[in-house]
Scaffold this motif. Sequence first.
Motif, mmCIF file in Angstrom:
data_model
loop_
_atom_site.group_PDB
_atom_site.id
_atom_site.type_symbol
_atom_site.label_atom_id
_atom_site.label_comp_id
_atom_site.label_asym_id
_atom_site.label_seq_id
_atom_site.Cartn_x
_atom_site.Cartn_y
_atom_site.Cartn_z
ATOM 1 N N VAL A 201 28.553 41.123 65.722
ATOM 2 C CA VAL A 201 27.793 42.489 66.265
ATOM 3 C C VAL A 201 27.264 43.210 65.044
ATOM 4 O O VAL A 201 26.864 42.758 64.109
ATOM 5 N N ALA A 202 26.103 43.209 66.375
ATOM 6 C CA ALA A 202 24.818 43.419 65.717
ATOM 7 C C ALA A 202 23.452 43.905 66.381
ATOM 8 O O ALA A 202 23.626 44.215 67.419
ATOM 9 N N SER A 203 22.726 44.979 65.725
ATOM 10 C CA SER A 203 21.223 45.144 66.569
ATOM 11 C C SER A 203 20.638 43.542 67.679
ATOM 12 O O SER A 203 20.045 42.708 66.500
ATOM 13 N N GLY A 204 19.419 43.889 68.281
ATOM 14 C CA GLY A 204 19.278 42.585 69.304
ATOM 15 C C GLY A 204 18.350 42.257 68.282
ATOM 16 O O GLY A 204 18.019 40.663 68.953
ATOM 17 N N ALA A 205 17.048 42.726 67.261
ATOM 18 C CA ALA A 205 16.555 42.019 67.057
ATOM 19 C C ALA A 205 17.085 40.752 65.815
ATOM 20 O O ALA A 205 16.432 39.887 65.538
ATOM 21 N N HIS A 206 18.046 40.659 65.032
ATOM 22 C CA HIS A 206 19.059 39.788 64.347
ATOM 23 C C HIS A 206 20.010 39.021 65.461
ATOM 24 O O HIS A 206 20.692 37.915 64.803
ATOM 25 N N GLU A 207 19.876 38.375 66.285
ATOM 26 C CA GLU A 207 20.583 37.804 66.766
ATOM 27 C C GLU A 207 20.401 35.579 66.737
ATOM 28 O O GLU A 207 21.243 35.280 66.756
ATOM 29 N N SER A 208 19.101 35.979 66.951
ATOM 30 C CA SER A 208 18.559 33.937 66.343
ATOM 31 C C SER A 208 18.630 34.185 65.314
ATOM 32 O O SER A 208 19.559 33.310 64.451
ATOM 33 N N PHE A 209 18.861 34.850 64.576
ATOM 34 C CA PHE A 209 18.771 35.066 62.267
ATOM 35 C C PHE A 209 21.468 34.770 62.954
ATOM 36 O O PHE A 209 21.497 33.717 62.056
ATOM 37 N N LEU A 210 21.861 35.315 63.360
ATOM 38 C CA LEU A 210 22.684 34.948 63.489
ATOM 39 C C LEU A 210 23.585 34.170 63.805
ATOM 40 O O LEU A 210 24.214 33.313 63.424
ATOM 41 N N ARG A 211 22.762 33.442 64.978
ATOM 42 C CA ARG A 211 23.495 32.331 66.033
ATOM 43 C C ARG A 211 22.552 31.200 64.911
ATOM 44 O O ARG A 211 23.642 30.104 64.504
ATOM 45 N N GLU A 212 21.600 31.542 63.350
ATOM 46 C CA GLU A 212 21.299 30.323 62.714
ATOM 47 C C GLU A 212 22.344 30.317 61.569
ATOM 48 O O GLU A 212 22.845 29.216 61.589
ATOM 49 N N LEU A 213 22.741 31.176 61.352
ATOM 50 C CA LEU A 213 23.814 30.875 60.438
ATOM 51 C C LEU A 213 25.155 31.479 61.031
ATOM 52 O O LEU A 213 26.304 30.564 60.267
ATOM 53 N N GLY A 214 25.680 31.110 62.412
ATOM 54 C CA GLY A 214 26.785 29.852 63.105
ATOM 55 C C GLY A 214 27.736 30.878 63.447
ATOM 56 O O GLY A 214 29.193 30.420 64.262
ATOM 57 N N ALA A 215 27.002 32.055 64.267
ATOM 58 C CA ALA A 215 27.666 33.520 65.101
ATOM 59 C C ALA A 215 27.729 32.337 66.246
ATOM 60 O O ALA A 215 26.690 31.646 66.758
ATOM 61 N N ASP A 216 29.244 32.354 66.834
ATOM 62 C CA ASP A 216 29.234 31.086 68.098
ATOM 63 C C ASP A 216 28.996 32.339 69.727
ATOM 64 O O ASP A 216 28.770 32.576 70.408
ATOM 65 N N GLU A 217 29.097 33.932 68.941
ATOM 66 C CA GLU A 217 28.810 34.772 69.999
ATOM 67 C C GLU A 217 28.317 35.494 69.626
ATOM 68 O O GLU A 217 28.187 35.826 68.352
ATOM 69 N N PHE A 218 27.558 36.821 69.684
ATOM 70 C CA PHE A 218 26.229 38.036 69.404
ATOM 71 C C PHE A 218 26.529 38.734 70.652
ATOM 72 O O PHE A 218 26.663 38.553 71.464
ATOM 73 N N ILE A 219 27.202 40.195 69.769
ATOM 74 C CA ILE A 219 26.749 40.906 70.705
ATOM 75 C C ILE A 219 26.136 42.496 70.136
ATOM 76 O O ILE A 219 25.971 42.629 69.133
ATOM 77 N N ASP A 220 24.620 42.510 70.775
ATOM 78 C CA ASP A 220 24.250 43.567 70.330
ATOM 79 C C ASP A 220 24.571 44.373 70.825
ATOM 80 O O ASP A 220 24.685 45.125 71.783
ATOM 81 N N TYR A 221 24.793 45.867 70.147
ATOM 82 C CA TYR A 221 25.228 46.657 70.386
ATOM 83 C C TYR A 221 24.949 47.793 70.378
ATOM 84 O O TYR A 221 25.401 49.224 71.068
ATOM 85 N N THR A 222 23.635 48.031 71.010
ATOM 86 C CA THR A 222 22.770 48.854 71.228
ATOM 87 C C THR A 222 22.790 48.923 72.168
ATOM 88 O O THR A 222 21.999 49.941 73.682
ATOM 89 N N LYS A 223 23.406 47.613 72.998
ATOM 90 C CA LYS A 223 23.421 47.630 75.195
ATOM 91 C C LYS A 223 24.688 47.344 75.217
ATOM 92 O O LYS A 223 24.657 47.552 76.759
ATOM 93 N N SER A 224 26.038 46.446 74.524
ATOM 94 C CA SER A 224 27.203 47.238 74.743
ATOM 95 C C SER A 224 28.479 47.041 73.489
ATOM 96 O O SER A 224 27.376 47.774 72.770
ATOM 97 N N ARG A 225 29.388 47.928 73.985
ATOM 98 C CA ARG A 225 30.053 48.120 73.446
ATOM 99 C C ARG A 225 31.289 47.474 73.273
ATOM 100 O O ARG A 225 32.181 46.542 74.062
ATOM 101 N N PRO A 226 31.515 46.762 72.147
ATOM 102 C CA PRO A 226 31.954 45.964 71.891
ATOM 103 C C PRO A 226 33.722 45.895 71.504
ATOM 104 O O PRO A 226 34.265 44.926 72.338
ATOM 105 N N GLU A 227 34.122 46.748 71.912
ATOM 106 C CA GLU A 227 35.881 47.081 72.145
ATOM 107 C C GLU A 227 36.131 46.980 73.830
ATOM 108 O O GLU A 227 37.051 46.897 73.833
#
Length: 336
Positions: A201-227
Amino acid sequence: MPTHTMRAVRLHEHGGPEVLRYDEVPIPEPGPGEVLVRVHAVGVNPPDWYLRDGMSNLPPEVRPKFSLPVIPGTDLSGVVEAVAADVDGFSVGDEVFGLLRFPGFDGSAYAEYVAAPASDLALKPAGIDHVHAAGAPMSGLTAWQFLIEVGHDHPSGFQAAQHRPVPLDANMTVLVNGAAGGVGHFALQLAKWKGARIIAVASGAHESFLRELGADEFIDYTKSRPEELVHDVDLVLDAVGGPNSKRFLRTLKRGGSQFPVFFGEFDEEETVKLGVTVTGTTVRSNGAQLAELGRLLDAGTVRVAVDSTFALADARAAHERAARGHIQGKIVLTVA
């Protein structure tokens, strides 16, 4: 030996980034159990700005004691310049990195030379440079002590019980909130190393960075509520913490755990009803654990992301960068 003075950044008063002064001060003498390190790079961490603003985020009775002027900073990478007579394991010329004297506020790392407890240091991984090594100690050890092994028996200031990491494996799903920051990006990689499935979970600007590090799923908290999107996770590591941390409790399965890195506000009745555990620890200096993390850094299994670098003399600009938030990895000061 070098000349007897050095440059260091000091606080003479508390306040914003503008109170950081670039001073000339004596080079410290290493005491028993210490080595003198010629600093090449310094990691910038939240405790640096807590110290700068006078710990206004802590109740007065629990604020650590320190006197002004003070040199901030705990994380460094550099070269051993001198070794106290009672120190084995380090020699002049060794490249080392470490988290110094934490949880205290006398690491004094924003400087050209630092007297460092040998037990807080590890040999710098040969495979990474000083800038990346300086970004690793506090954030990397925080993730390690929360997720892998505490390595000490001091309770956190927020709970009486000892923190116990949850064994991670391929059957586990781990949600990391604040995944792009210092602690978050290490936590993601360490949980991935153990085989877990990762929701970042992070802001959208970080999605590709976090997928490169191994995230299987990404949630942009500025657009959705993870909970609202996520259920049945085994572990939430919340690197953001604070009053909103408890909203993640409902993403957990019964028997799951939430680890707030900056302790939030939780209601014991609610956690009991949900059948979940909330537990944390305070990171402590640990050269032996840092050596283990160093092996992962050397192998490229875990990498340090550097958001930005600033010269030591520009520590103010580094703190201004930190205040703008949305940091990807670590801010590092370079020392010529």
